[in-house]
Design a protein around this motif. Structure first.
Motif, mmCIF file in Angstrom:
data_model
loop_
_atom_site.group_PDB
_atom_site.id
_atom_site.type_symbol
_atom_site.label_atom_id
_atom_site.label_comp_id
_atom_site.label_asym_id
_atom_site.label_seq_id
_atom_site.Cartn_x
_atom_site.Cartn_y
_atom_site.Cartn_z
ATOM 1 N N ARG A 112 0.791 -1.237 0.000
ATOM 2 C CA ARG A 112 0.000 0.000 0.000
ATOM 3 C C ARG A 112 0.820 1.281 0.000
ATOM 4 N NH1 ARG A 112 -3.523 -0.725 5.236
ATOM 5 N NH2 ARG A 112 -1.508 -1.403 6.037
ATOM 6 N N LEU A 113 2.140 1.148 0.155
ATOM 7 C CA LEU A 113 2.972 2.325 0.419
ATOM 8 C C LEU A 113 4.233 2.342 -0.433
ATOM 9 C CD1 LEU A 113 2.725 1.918 4.285
ATOM 10 C CD2 LEU A 113 1.397 3.526 2.893
ATOM 11 N N VAL A 114 4.780 3.548 -0.580
ATOM 12 C CA VAL A 114 6.088 3.735 -1.208
ATOM 13 C C VAL A 114 6.966 4.485 -0.213
ATOM 14 C CG1 VAL A 114 7.362 4.811 -3.101
ATOM 15 C CG2 VAL A 114 5.096 3.848 -3.535
ATOM 16 N N LEU A 115 8.131 3.933 0.066
ATOM 17 C CA LEU A 115 9.118 4.631 0.895
ATOM 18 C C LEU A 115 10.069 5.308 -0.069
ATOM 19 C CD1 LEU A 115 9.883 1.884 3.577
ATOM 20 C CD2 LEU A 115 7.998 3.507 3.448
ATOM 21 N N ARG A 116 10.107 6.644 0.015
ATOM 22 C CA ARG A 116 10.902 7.419 -0.940
ATOM 23 C C ARG A 116 11.629 8.547 -0.235
ATOM 24 N NH1 ARG A 116 8.761 12.355 -1.432
ATOM 25 N NH2 ARG A 116 6.519 12.685 -1.435
ATOM 26 N N GLU A 117 12.557 9.132 -0.966
ATOM 27 C CA GLU A 117 13.327 10.249 -0.418
ATOM 28 C C GLU A 117 12.406 11.443 -0.190
ATOM 29 O OE1 GLU A 117 17.577 12.464 -1.263
ATOM 30 O OE2 GLU A 117 16.578 11.454 -2.923
ATOM 31 N N LEU A 118 12.621 12.115 0.931
ATOM 32 C CA LEU A 118 11.904 13.356 1.192
ATOM 33 C C LEU A 118 12.554 14.480 0.386
ATOM 34 C CD1 LEU A 118 11.505 12.923 5.032
ATOM 35 C CD2 LEU A 118 9.628 13.024 3.369
ATOM 36 N N VAL A 119 11.723 15.340 -0.177
ATOM 37 C CA VAL A 119 12.205 16.470 -0.975
ATOM 38 C C VAL A 119 11.582 17.755 -0.432
ATOM 39 C CG1 VAL A 119 12.646 15.092 -3.057
ATOM 40 C CG2 VAL A 119 10.377 16.090 -2.689
ATOM 41 N N ASN A 132 19.455 17.874 5.828
ATOM 42 C CA ASN A 132 20.255 17.054 6.751
ATOM 43 C C ASN A 132 20.045 15.569 6.495
ATOM 44 O OD1 ASN A 132 21.113 19.445 7.929
ATOM 45 N ND2 ASN A 132 19.802 19.256 9.723
ATOM 46 N N PHE A 133 18.785 15.179 6.189
ATOM 47 C CA PHE A 133 18.519 13.779 5.846
ATOM 48 C C PHE A 133 19.300 13.378 4.601
ATOM 49 C CE2 PHE A 133 13.950 14.108 7.724
ATOM 50 C CZ PHE A 133 14.434 13.869 9.004
ATOM 51 N N GLN A 190 11.143 18.737 19.951
ATOM 52 C CA GLN A 190 10.323 19.942 20.028
ATOM 53 C C GLN A 190 9.558 20.107 18.715
ATOM 54 O OE1 GLN A 190 9.899 21.862 22.796
ATOM 55 N NE2 GLN A 190 11.098 20.196 23.697
ATOM 56 N N PRO A 191 8.376 20.701 18.763
ATOM 57 C CA PRO A 191 7.620 20.915 17.525
ATOM 58 C C PRO A 191 8.402 21.768 16.529
ATOM 59 C CG PRO A 191 6.274 21.404 19.464
ATOM 60 C CD PRO A 191 7.673 21.199 19.947
ATOM 61 N N LEU A 192 8.287 21.408 15.264
ATOM 62 C CA LEU A 192 8.883 22.229 14.213
ATOM 63 C C LEU A 192 8.028 23.467 14.031
ATOM 64 C CD1 LEU A 192 9.833 19.422 11.670
ATOM 65 C CD2 LEU A 192 11.260 20.488 13.429
ATOM 66 N N LYS A 193 8.682 24.575 13.639
ATOM 67 C CA LYS A 193 7.972 25.848 13.618
ATOM 68 C C LYS A 193 7.899 26.533 12.257
ATOM 69 C CE LYS A 193 8.831 26.884 18.479
ATOM 70 N NZ LYS A 193 7.717 26.100 18.924
ATOM 71 N N SER A 194 8.764 26.153 11.307
ATOM 72 C CA SER A 194 8.762 26.878 10.036
ATOM 73 C C SER A 194 9.135 25.977 8.867
ATOM 74 C CB SER A 194 9.756 28.043 10.088
ATOM 75 O OG SER A 194 11.087 27.547 10.048
ATOM 76 N N ILE A 195 8.703 26.386 7.698
ATOM 77 C CA ILE A 195 9.055 25.665 6.467
ATOM 78 C C ILE A 195 10.571 25.658 6.285
ATOM 79 C CG2 ILE A 195 8.953 25.801 3.944
ATOM 80 C CD1 ILE A 195 6.406 24.656 4.974
ATOM 81 N N GLU A 196 11.221 26.768 6.580
ATOM 82 C CA GLU A 196 12.687 26.835 6.423
ATOM 83 C C GLU A 196 13.384 25.824 7.328
ATOM 84 O OE1 GLU A 196 14.293 28.288 3.986
ATOM 85 O OE2 GLU A 196 12.282 28.863 3.343
ATOM 86 N N GLN A 197 12.881 25.673 8.544
ATOM 87 C CA GLN A 197 13.437 24.690 9.476
ATOM 88 C C GLN A 197 13.286 23.272 8.895
ATOM 89 O OE1 GLN A 197 11.247 24.459 13.170
ATOM 90 N NE2 GLN A 197 13.019 23.694 14.304
ATOM 91 N N VAL A 198 12.133 22.976 8.331
ATOM 92 C CA VAL A 198 11.885 21.656 7.754
ATOM 93 C C VAL A 198 12.770 21.440 6.527
ATOM 94 C CG1 VAL A 198 10.165 20.132 6.722
ATOM 95 C CG2 VAL A 198 9.529 21.608 8.632
ATOM 96 N N LYS A 199 12.927 22.450 5.692
ATOM 97 C CA LYS A 199 13.794 22.312 4.518
ATOM 98 C C LYS A 199 15.223 21.990 4.944
ATOM 99 C CE LYS A 199 11.152 25.120 1.276
ATOM 100 N NZ LYS A 199 11.090 26.357 0.485
ATOM 101 N N GLN A 200 15.686 22.597 6.031
ATOM 102 C CA GLN A 200 17.032 22.305 6.533
ATOM 103 C C GLN A 200 17.117 20.862 7.035
ATOM 104 O OE1 GLN A 200 19.969 24.198 6.371
ATOM 105 N NE2 GLN A 200 20.682 22.144 6.866
#
Length: 176
Positions: A9-16, A53-54, A39-49
């Motif tokens: 049911r799923l695809v494991l793929r690279e996060l972009v 890192n991944f 801690q909760p993530l707070k911004s799109i920029e934080q998630v992009k970083q």
């Protein structure tokens, strides 16, 4: 090349970067983070970083983080990965998080079993570990059902919202 893994049911793929908003939505959710030690993530920029890192972890062969995508909807419903990957000692730790809408549907078992097979067969690992909040009944049950053995309890090992929590330490050995 980043390994793409499919289940029924799923695809494991690279996060972009395009996944950043849905990842932010998940990892800013108190229910998801309740037993995550983050801690909760707070911004799109934080998630992009974090996504960068991944990617860096994969390039340096120290970890792999997949986005879990539903084949039915084409959307990310969680993440799973290995980290603390030691080539010398043939071991790594596994971690995963599903969005609340995906809870209770068997997705956890489906992806954890696939990543276990991949880790042992493709990466040559001999041991996978997992560190889980004692209170996280669903994850403790899932790992035990799949064959992980509880090795012990680490006292005050992780903090969530400034509160210390004990964690269970699990392991699964190849061919055991």
């Amino acid at each position: 090349m980043f390994p793409v893994i499919e289940t029924e049911r799923l695809v494991l793929r690279e996060l972009v970067e395009e996944d950043a908003s849905i990842i932010l939505n998940c990892f800013s959710n108190d229910e998801v983070l309740r037993f995550y030690g983050q801690q909760p993530l707070k911004s799109i920029e934080q998630v992009k970083q974090i996504i960068q890192n991944f990617s860096n972890s994969f390039e340096s062969k120290s970890g792999i983080k997949w986005g879990i995508e539903s084949k039915e909807t084409g959307t990310i419903i969680g993440t799973i990965g290995i980290q603390d990957w030691s080539h010398e000692h043939k071991r790594a730790n596994i971690s995963y998080a599903l969005f609340p809408d995906a809870w209770g549907k068997g997705y956890g078992s489906e992806v954890v079993e696939k990543v276990i097979s991949f880790s042992f067969e493709e990466l040559g690992l001999e041991r996978l570990g997992a560190i889980v909040f004692v209170e996280n009944q669903a994850s403790n049950k899932l790992l035990t059902k799949i064959g992980f053995q509880k090795e012990g309890v680490l006292k005050h090992y992780m903090y969530q919202n400034g509160v210390p929590y004990d964690t269970n330490v699990f392991s699964l050995l190849k061919n055991k």
